[in-house]
Design a protein around this motif. Structure first.
Motif, PDB file in Angstrom:
ATOM      1  N   LEU A 403       0.829  -1.212   0.000  1.00 19.82           N
ATOM      2  CA  LEU A 403       0.000   0.000   0.000  1.00 19.82           C
ATOM      3  C   LEU A 403       0.862   1.261   0.000  1.00 19.82           C
ATOM      4  O   LEU A 403       0.553   2.242  -0.684  1.00 19.82           O
ATOM      5  N   VAL A 404       1.935   1.245   0.770  1.00 21.75           N
ATOM      6  CA  VAL A 404       2.847   2.398   0.812  1.00 21.75           C
ATOM      7  C   VAL A 404       3.396   2.697  -0.579  1.00 21.75           C
ATOM      8  O   VAL A 404       3.427   3.852  -1.031  1.00 21.75           O
ATOM      9  N   ILE A 405       3.811   1.642  -1.275  1.00 17.09           N
ATOM     10  CA  ILE A 405       4.434   1.832  -2.589  1.00 17.09           C
ATOM     11  C   ILE A 405       3.393   2.186  -3.649  1.00 17.09           C
ATOM     12  O   ILE A 405       3.599   3.101  -4.459  1.00 17.09           O
ATOM     13  N   ARG A 406       2.262   1.487  -3.643  1.00 19.92           N
ATOM     14  CA  ARG A 406       1.235   1.770  -4.656  1.00 19.92           C
ATOM     15  C   ARG A 406       0.682   3.187  -4.520  1.00 19.92           C
ATOM     16  O   ARG A 406       0.363   3.841  -5.515  1.00 19.92           O
ATOM     17  N   SER A 410       5.334   9.163   0.865  1.00 25.10           N
ATOM     18  CA  SER A 410       6.695   9.648   1.115  1.00 25.10           C
ATOM     19  C   SER A 410       7.174   9.226   2.497  1.00 25.10           C
ATOM     20  O   SER A 410       6.384   8.851   3.374  1.00 25.10           O
ATOM     21  N   ASP A 411       8.498   9.312   2.698  1.00 28.40           N
ATOM     22  CA  ASP A 411       9.107   8.896   3.964  1.00 28.40           C
ATOM     23  C   ASP A 411       8.475   9.593   5.163  1.00 28.40           C
ATOM     24  O   ASP A 411       8.230   8.973   6.203  1.00 28.40           O
ATOM     25  N   LEU A 441      11.034  -1.807   4.417  1.00 34.44           N
ATOM     26  CA  LEU A 441      10.945  -0.913   3.260  1.00 34.44           C
ATOM     27  C   LEU A 441      12.316  -0.345   2.893  1.00 34.44           C
ATOM     28  O   LEU A 441      12.648  -0.205   1.711  1.00 34.44           O
ATOM     29  N   GLU A 442      13.119  -0.050   3.902  1.00 35.02           N
ATOM     30  CA  GLU A 442      14.450   0.504   3.644  1.00 35.02           C
ATOM     31  C   GLU A 442      15.360  -0.513   2.961  1.00 35.02           C
ATOM     32  O   GLU A 442      16.239  -0.148   2.179  1.00 35.02           O
ATOM     33  N   GLN A 443      15.150  -1.787   3.247  1.00 37.37           N
ATOM     34  CA  GLN A 443      16.004  -2.841   2.681  1.00 37.37           C
ATOM     35  C   GLN A 443      15.437  -3.433   1.391  1.00 37.37           C
ATOM     36  O   GLN A 443      16.079  -4.264   0.748  1.00 37.37           O
ATOM     37  N   LEU A 444      14.268  -3.010   0.992  1.00 33.85           N
ATOM     38  CA  LEU A 444      13.586  -3.611  -0.154  1.00 33.85           C
ATOM     39  C   LEU A 444      14.328  -3.322  -1.461  1.00 33.85           C
ATOM     40  O   LEU A 444      14.840  -2.227  -1.674  1.00 33.85           O
ATOM     41  N   HIS A 445      14.383  -4.330  -2.335  1.00 34.26           N
ATOM     42  CA  HIS A 445      14.983  -4.160  -3.664  1.00 34.26           C
ATOM     43  C   HIS A 445      14.134  -4.900  -4.688  1.00 34.26           C
ATOM     44  O   HIS A 445      13.187  -5.619  -4.338  1.00 34.26           O
ATOM     45  N   GLU A 446      14.496  -4.742  -5.978  1.00 33.88           N
ATOM     46  CA  GLU A 446      13.672  -5.298  -7.053  1.00 33.88           C
ATOM     47  C   GLU A 446      13.499  -6.806  -6.960  1.00 33.88           C
ATOM     48  O   GLU A 446      12.487  -7.360  -7.398  1.00 33.88           O
ATOM     49  N   PHE A 459       7.694   0.120  -8.026  1.00 28.02           N
ATOM     50  CA  PHE A 459       8.739   0.165  -7.007  1.00 28.02           C
ATOM     51  C   PHE A 459       9.808   1.198  -7.366  1.00 28.02           C
ATOM     52  O   PHE A 459      10.234   1.995  -6.517  1.00 28.02           O
ATOM     53  N   LYS A 460      10.237   1.196  -8.628  1.00 31.76           N
ATOM     54  CA  LYS A 460      11.277   2.140  -9.048  1.00 31.76           C
ATOM     55  C   LYS A 460      10.791   3.584  -8.940  1.00 31.76           C
ATOM     56  O   LYS A 460      11.550   4.477  -8.537  1.00 31.76           O
ATOM     57  N   ALA A 461       9.530   3.804  -9.285  1.00 31.37           N
ATOM     58  CA  ALA A 461       8.976   5.166  -9.185  1.00 31.37           C
ATOM     59  C   ALA A 461       8.940   5.624  -7.730  1.00 31.37           C
ATOM     60  O   ALA A 461       9.252   6.781  -7.417  1.00 31.37           O
ATOM     61  N   TRP A 462       8.576   4.715  -6.832  1.00 30.84           N
ATOM     62  CA  TRP A 462       8.522   5.054  -5.402  1.00 30.84           C
ATOM     63  C   TRP A 462       9.926   5.336  -4.863  1.00 30.84           C
ATOM     64  O   TRP A 462      10.118   6.261  -4.067  1.00 30.84           O
ATOM     65  N   LYS A 463      10.922   4.555  -5.303  1.00 26.29           N
ATOM     66  CA  LYS A 463      12.293   4.755  -4.830  1.00 26.29           C
ATOM     67  C   LYS A 463      12.869   6.090  -5.304  1.00 26.29           C
ATOM     68  O   LYS A 463      13.695   6.694  -4.616  1.00 26.29           O
ATOM     69  N   ARG A 464      12.421   6.550  -6.487  1.00 27.02           N
ATOM     70  CA  ARG A 464      12.983   7.785  -7.049  1.00 27.02           C
ATOM     71  C   ARG A 464      12.413   9.048  -6.416  1.00 27.02           C
ATOM     72  O   ARG A 464      12.986  10.125  -6.552  1.00 27.02           O
TER      73      ARG A 464
END
Length: 465
Positions: A403-406, A410-411, A441-446, A459-464
């Motif tokens: 839900l946070v990513i979709r 923000s942080d 969430l901080e450790q999450l990767h693709e 995911f990439k959009a949220w990370k950017r």
């Protein structure tokens, strides 16, 4: 008189009697003189090795010959000789896996296949196997491996430990199982492929597909650990996941074969009748499901699924993953086949195919499991005790992370969002839940977004941001 002679005399006498017998009665029937104390010691050794079954307690105890589904004096000699070697020690054996006895047996394979006895599938191996009475893995070995493989001290849901080490298990088992098939991916290349989706340069497409298929099949085992059973349905699904996009006939993925197959460099020819193959696969799995000891169950699956060759290809890979089901369900250390030499592995299997003798394969299984335990001991220490709270709220954490990513939160707003989530879903100890979720969430990767209900682009959009 040698120990070997005494052991053989006991086995011969039990076979002649043909029914459970007390120590006293057995002693009176023996053709050699043997003190009662000596007889009891020899019987104890045979029971530990799985050749004899003891029933009852103390004065009411009786002994009977265990059936391995392999009846020959040569087999009895090999077992008793092994017992003698193990008891006395063998200073000349330098092989890290096989005993001197097994090395002697494996020398049989040095003769070219055309010079060895032709063998076909022996269905009596399955028919004569009685779950929880017949044992391929001796009690002493089962006890030792269970002590080494135990990872949790309390009852937890099936698959809990496998989920905790999930990423490492994906890499280790995918790499080693593929390596045994001749795949040239390095372990580092395998890790990059699984975690980042980056294919190694200079590798053929089939090698990349093989590893990704392993990843998907292992995830299937871990995610369904609580519900999975040893059935034809399960094994066919494992085979489908492992063989997809690799077989010339796509319709053969997940289906028992209807073609004849041969085993390279072997005098063994598997069954060719499709109806018998389907029947025997079901029978093997029915017996396996009834076995209560996870190590006996695992070894039984590894050997019988490899031996039956129920599919057009990818049989050994299917066996290696299926034999991990007992370990995953019982939260034991998995069998990742770490450092198992390809040549030793295939020799042990070929020897079983052609002689139906288990000793070399059992020694390799024991060695391989010890290696896996040593590897995951480090993981166990780094993980510490498994957090029951973390396991309880795993699904909720994944939902919240998705839900946070979709919603592209923000942080600065994540804590407030998670606080509302805890309130709406009656989460116990919300502060702990929030801290865990933010850390995840901080450790999450693709390579770790499966199960979050998001795409890589999300995911990439949220990370950017």
């Amino acid at each position: 008189m040698t120990i070997q002679t005494e052991l053989e005399a006991i086995l011969t006498c039990l076979e002649d009697i043909g029914q459970p017998v007390s120590v006293g009665a057995l002693q009176s029937h023996l053709e050699i003189d043997m003190p009662k104390k000596t007889l009891q010691r020899r019987l104890k050794k045979l029971v530990e090795h799985g050749q004899v079954i003891a029933d009852g307690e103390k004065k009411a105890r009786t002994y009977r010959l265990a059936s391995y589904g392999i009846s020959s004096s040569a087999t009895e000699r090999s077992v008793t000789e092994s017992l003698v070697l193990n008891e006395k020690g063998n200073e000349y054996n330098q092989h890290p896996i096989f005993s001197a006895e097994s090395l002697t047996k494996l020398a049989y394979l040095d003769t070219p296949p055309y010079g060895r006895t032709k063998r076909t599938y022996q269905r009596q191996l399955v028919e004569q196997y009685i779950p929880n009475e017949t044992f391929y893995v001796p009690l002493s070995v089962r006890t030792k491996l269970h002590t080494m493989g135990k990872r949790v001290d309390k009852a937890l849901a099936a698959g809990t430990y496998a989920k905790e080490i999930g990423q490492k298990l994906l890499i280790d088992l995918s790499y080693n199982s593929s390596r045994l098939e001749g795949n040239t991916y390095s372990k580092l290349d395998t890790q990059k492929l699984i975690e980042q989706g980056v294919s190694a340069e200079g590798k053929v497409h089939e090698e990349t597909v093989m590893i990704m298929n392993h990843k998907e099949a292992i995830e299937f085992l871990i995610e369904n650990a609580e519900d999975i059973t040893l059935s034809s349905f399960t094994v066919r699904n494992i085979h489908y996941l492992l063989s997809q996009d690799l077989l010339a006939n796509p319709n053969a993925c997940g289906r028992e074969r209807e073609l004849e197959v041969t085993i390279g460099k072997s005098a063994y020819t598997p069954l060719s009748n499709p109806h018998q193959i389907k029947e025997l696969l079901a029978r093997v799995l029915l017996k396996a499901e009834q076995i209560s000891d996870p190590f006996e169950q695992s070894f039984f699956l590894l050997m019988h699924l490899s031996y039956l060759q129920a599919f057009e290809d990818v049989n050994k890979r299917t066996a290696r993953l299926t034999c991990n089901i007992p370990f995953i369900k019982n939260n034991l250390c998995p069998l990742s086949f770490t450092d198992v030499p390809q040549e030793d592995y295939f020799k042990a299997l070929l020897y079983f195919y052609e002689t139906n003798e288990l000793m070399p394969a059992l020694e390799l299984f024991e060695w391989a499991y010890k290696k896996s335990c040593e590897q995951y001991d480090v993981v166990k220490e780094s993980l510490g005790d498994i957090d029951a709270y973390r396991i309880k709220y795993r699904a909720a954490r994944k939902e919240a992370m998705g839900l946070v990513i979709r919603n592209d939160i923000s942080d600065a707003k994540i804590s407030a969002f998670l606080s509302r989530y805890c309130h709406d879903h009656n989460i116990e100890q919300p502060d702990k839940f929030i801290a865990m979720t933010i850390a995840d969430l901080e450790q999450l990767h693709e390579g770790a977004i499966i199960g979050l209900g998001i795409t890589e682009a999300m995911f990439k959009a949220w990370k950017r941001r």
